[in-house]
Write a protein that holds these residues in place. Structure first.
Motif: not given
Length: 704
Positions: A52, A625, A639, A643, A656, A658
């Motif tokens: 991520q 995030v 979180s 996510t 979207h 993180i």
């Protein structure tokens, strides 16, 4: 088309389990529960975070605003910053950051005009700058300094002691302290609060129970510490100890959660024998807030909201056969935030519509005189002890970094003690306070900050709206380099003082918690609608941001009104409202949120939980995030799960993502270089989504 309007890269694959639980008759899917595991010990979670972060880093690297924002934020932070001085034994102790040091240093000087001497330099403690000096307390004779060390942003603290004269760190080391006051019993030792040592591998997730107060005698091992106060039959209770300036009393404040409801116990230190700590109750029931102010000549003062939702000042003779309370300062129309006995005066700090005012009175609560403060802003400090000739306070606002002032109590005059040299002109920014109506007609205050040019133009601009709305916390004007960089680029900043906070006392807090939590979201949505209706911004230019409980706020309002925002940044947020009480400090939060295992509370929580209310089929704004791997206040699993759910839902093509910081926690102790990088990344993301264009061909204004 802005950068954020383009379809994001393919998200990393996330394992989805067929885990469903039935809670109060409702089937609740929890396919990403495995992401609750500690990232430091679970290889699969660590791999997910790595993938991520790699995706987010690639995306952020392509944002044209990022380099300018990073350079400008760095420049705006590059000024000398001072903390409030503390006087002890003729010495003055204070924090100072030269500008871009990762951690502020602690200095000491003899007298106000003495030569500064570096006493503690936390920058030497860790190569990455992520080990911080947290709280500190000199003994009243100024001979010793007790201080706490925070590593990697964790809530755990290690306590150390040094000899102020020689600068030598003594052998005394205390571990597993958390949520503790630090206070000396003469110079023989100190009182502190700690929890039992966690089970192996559970330090960052184990729930916080059985906090106890201990006494550590200098020169001894922690194993020899004396137990002062514990409630093993009530493991949910927490305890913190303070010692009055006259050295007569140890005051133990007991709470069960985050609510301002306390019991007060006293220990008469004058009558203490070695190894004996005789505790007696002064205030029982935990029905109201009681905050120790000071003790002097047989009188002890407290702030309380008993019979006064906006607080009053009361006194008592704790040694009397039948102690009686006396009202010293009655409740006013403004919230009484802080009180201190300094010299032979009472210094009171009030909050009026989320901005500070301060007054000085005699010890009988009479002959008030106002302390002149500069317009809209926040004054803090006003600490000291009986006999001190002065008190120090800090003043800050959205366009003014903190300056330190010395108030001479004999003359009543304030003078600048430390003021930063600025790399911008504060007068080029307009700070306004406005009021708007929420959904139910409640009048809510809002601060609006813009550059003079943007305010004069009268056109909608990219706007960053910030909120919190919980736990009796008041949001007041404060300077942040990242916000000023946003303003310099032509944007606007707004802060909404929504219900759930403490700006107007108990009623304001109660109006935004438990079954009333929806009022918080309605207030914040109404703030966004007000900014749009008044022409400050548009829905395509509006970004929202909030941290911790404010991260929950952002997640909830985006679910409820995704059409209202172009971008969102939920920071270290509480996102799973059905399991928040199972980790670390989460069990305290039931005072504000309710109990997930009680049916009535469950239905309230289920209705707004960010994780459980993502609105499939609606177009969501761009969302970044942010969290950290060592956050043991709001564990990062919140979180992570949120996510994963965002990325799996059909909610449009906006990114979207993180961003997971390493060796960082809930916020405190974060080194300067990490703070700059994170702020630049977040603002670049929000700028791209809202159309904020940074100045071309410049890295920021030059220092004047």
């Amino acid at each position: 088309m802005t950068q954020a309007a383009s379809p994001p890269p393919a998200y990393p694959a996330t394992r989805k389990d067929a885990l469903v639980e039935t809670l109060f008759g409702e089937a609740i899917a929890d396919p990403y529960r495995w992401l609750e595991n500690d990232v430091r010990s679970d290889p699969e979670v660590a791999d997910w975070v790595e993938r991520q972060n790699a995706l987010t880093a690639r995306y952020l690297a392509g944002l044209p605003q990022r380099d300018w924002l990073r350079a400008r934020i760095r420049d705006l932070m590059n000024h000398e910053r001072f903390g409030l001085p503390v006087r002890a034994g003729g010495r003055y102790f204070y924090m100072r950051n030269a500008g871009l040091q990762n951690q502020a240093q602690l200095f000491v000087r003899k007298g106000l005009s003495g030569k500064p001497r570096l006493l503690v330099d936390p920058n030497a403690w860790a190569a990455d700058g992520a080990t911080a000096l947290d709280a500190w307390k000199p003994s009243r004779d100024g001979r010793f300094l007790l201080y706490s060390v925070q590593d990697g942003g964790s809530d755990w603290r290690t306590l150390k002691v040094l000899d102020v004269g020689s600068g030598e760190v003594l052998g005394d080391t205390v571990r597993w302290a958390k949520f503790t006051h630090l206070d000396w019993v003469g110079s023989e030792g100190f009182l502190y609060s700690r929890f039992p040592e966690p089970a192996p591998g559970e330090a960052f997730q184990q729930r916080s129970y059985n906090q106890t107060v201990w006494f550590h005698r200098l020169g001894t091992d922690q194993a020899a510490d004396e137990l002062v106060h514990a409630t093993p039959d009530h493991p949910e209770l927490g305890h913190a100890a303070q010692v009055t300036a006259d050295g007569r009393w140890a005051v133990i404040t007991t709470s069960s959660g985050t609510d301002a409801r306390h019991a007060i116990h006293l220990i008469d230190l004058k009558a203490r024998r070695k190894g004996q700590w005789l505790v007696r109750e002064l205030v029982g029931g935990m029905d109201h807030d009681w905050q120790l102010v000071e003790s002097l000549n047989g009188t002890m003062w407290f702030l309380t909201n008993q019979g006064a939702p906006l607080y009053r000042l009361v006194s008592i003779d704790p040694a009397a056969p039948v102690p009686q309370w006396h009202e010293v300062v009655v409740e006013s129309a403004d919230k009484l935030e802080h009180a201190a006995v300094v010299g032979d005066k009472l210094v009171l700090n009030y909050l009026r519509d989320a901005s500070s005012r301060a007054v000085v009175l005699d010890l009988a609560g009479q002959a008030a005189s106002e302390i002149a403060l500069a317009d809209i802003g926040t004054a803090s400090g006003f600490h000291g002890e009986p006999g001190d000739p002065e008190t120090f306070y800090a003043f800050t606002s959205f366009n003014r970094p903190s300056s330190i002032y010395r108030l001479d109590l004999a003359t009543g005059k304030s003078q600048v003690f430390a003021q930063p040299e600025l790399g911008f002109d504060p007068d080029q920014f307009v700070v306004e306070q406005r009021f708007y109506a929420s959904k139910d007609g409640t009048r809510v205050p809002l601060f609006l900050v813009r550059g003079k040019a943007a305010a004069a133009a009268g056109k909608p601009v990219p706007t960053l709206l910030y909120g919190y709305g919980g736990f009796d916390v008041s949001l007041t004007p404060a300077f942040a380099a990242s916000r000023l960089a946003w303003l310099e680029a032509g944007g606007a900043f707004a802060l909404a003082n929504i219900r759930g906070g403490g700006e107007y006392g108990r009623a304001w807090h109660d109006g935004g918690r438990l079954a009333n939590k929806q009022n918080v979201f309605d207030d914040f949505i109404a703030a966004a609608e007000y900014l749009i209706a008044d022409g400050i911004t548009t829905a395509r230019q509006l970004a929202v941001q909030g941290g911790s409980n404010g991260g929950l706020l952002v997640g909830a309002v985006v679910n409820q009104r995704p059409d209202l925002f172009a971008a969102a940044n939920p920071q270290v947020g509480v996102m799973d409202m059905l399991r928040f009480d199972r980790f670390t400090a989460g069990r305290y939060w039931v005072d504000d949120y309710g109990h997930p295992d009680r049916e009535a509370d469950f239905h309230v929580l289920r209705a707004y939980s960010p994780l459980h209310n993502i609105a499939s089929g609606k177009a969501y704004p761009a969302i970044l995030v942010t969290t950290a791997d060592t956050d043991d206040r709001v564990v990062p699993g919140h979180s992570f799960k949120y996510t994963a759910a965002l990325q799996a839902a059909p909610i449009g093509n906006q990114p979207h993502l993180i961003r997971v910081e390493t060796r960082a926690g809930h916020g405190s102790g974060k080194p300067t270089d990490k703070a700059i990088e994170e702020s630049a990344d977040v603002l670049a993301f929000l700028a791209a989504a809202t159309g904020l264009n940074v100045p071309a061909g410049a890295s920021g204004m030059q220092r004047r």
